[in-house]
Design an enzyme around this catalytic site. Sequence first.
Site: not given
Ligand code: PMT
Length: 401
Positions: A206, A275, A284, A323, A341
């Site tokens: 991503n 995810d 490959k 986030f 969460k």
């Molecule tokens: O890195 P940059 O270019 O500066 O960009 C910043 C950002 C946009 C990546 C950052 O600000 C941000 O939003 N990070 C979280 C991205 C994300 O995965 O969001 P989500 O809504 O899909 O996940 C929610 C939370 O669960 C996040 O804290 C994530 O780290 C966590 N997560 C998600 C999936 C997973 N399998 N495990 C997790 O722990």
Amino acid sequence: MPTIALGVTGGIGAYKAVEVARGLQKAGHEVVVVMTEAARHFVGPLTFEAITRHPVITDQFEPGANADIAHIQLATDAALLLVAPATANCLGKMANGIADDFLSSLYLATRAPVVVAPAMNTYMWEHVAVRRNLELLRARGVHVVEPGEGFLACGWMGKGRLAEPDAIVAAVLDTLRRGASLAGRRLLVTAGPTFEDIDPVRYVGNRSSGRMGFAVAEEAAARGAEVTVVAGPVSVEPPAGVGLVRVRSAVEMRDAVMARAKGQDAVVMAAAVADYMPERATEKIPKEAGPLTLVLRRTPDILEELGRERAEGRLPGTLLVGFAAETSEVVARAREKRRRKQVDLIVANDVSRSDAGFEVDANAVVLVAEDGEQELGLAPKREIARGIVDRIECMLGRRKE
Ligand code: PMT
């Protein structure tokens, strides 16, 4: 009390720097003044010397100056570097790494927090070159005390007048206070994307660069916290002064985080963790004429696991911050994520914007907590990080009580 290095550059506001020096002294600080050549056209070094009771540094090559340990050591001894007034020329040199006099060299040599109080003509202040230099400095964590509006020395009305000495002193004291506010605290921060391999050549990834997570880590470290960053394959350099663990996939990130979460005061999940992950082929995958179907499986949700661990008593006292990267209903989805969460704070950002979120230097977020929401408008990620860490600090403080 800590020593403040006060850089004075060549603007009419230089006379106000005398008041600033006095204000810092009244707050109990030693002040060592560094004047540029241009500054000396506005105020004499003797004025500062008499007030601060320290020799004023005016020339990098002054005979004797380099034999005096106090002068040479200023870069390491100073608890903070303040430049007031900071001219457009000085800001340009700082932003671009030009070190052609004592003050600009001091800026590069010091690891202390830096505060600048710009002052210049309104058109100069609005010029795109100055805006860009200030943006660069802000992104590096430099604190900018905005100039005031009013009647300028050049006869114009507008923005550009050096901020009042009281406001500059208050900004310095605030920056110093933050400098030690997380001393003794431990923070674990994740940053960047994860890459999920399809085969030995290809992967699913991503757009996360690592900027946001690194900014949070840098801000926390600047406040004295012991910071460990678990970073995916980022496209930017990590900050200095933090412990770094590099990982590639969501599973690796999960293992690195879970192995280190216990005993942390806070875990901040800024990483964009994938995810879904494909079933990795050992060879490959050959290119065929038809479409290729990939079967994707769910990755472990690290934040959810942290929430569960804490709810079951295995992560006592650890503040959990996630986030939420959303493209619509940003705050509503963030609220739902926070509840599901079981975490304390969610930093919600709209990643459909081109001026904020992924890759770029700026962000705009809403902090979603149980007791309400707080908006942090579009700003460099380092400033957004300041707001996030302020909130974390406040929540940690409340827990201690
Ligand atoms: O890195 P940059 O270019 O500066 O960009 C910043 C950002 C946009 C990546 C950052 O600000 C941000 O939003 N990070 C979280 C991205 C994300 O995965 O969001 P989500 O809504 O899909 O996940 C929610 C939370 O669960 C996040 O804290 C994530 O780290 C966590 N997560 C998600 C999936 C997973 N399998 N495990 C997790 O722990």
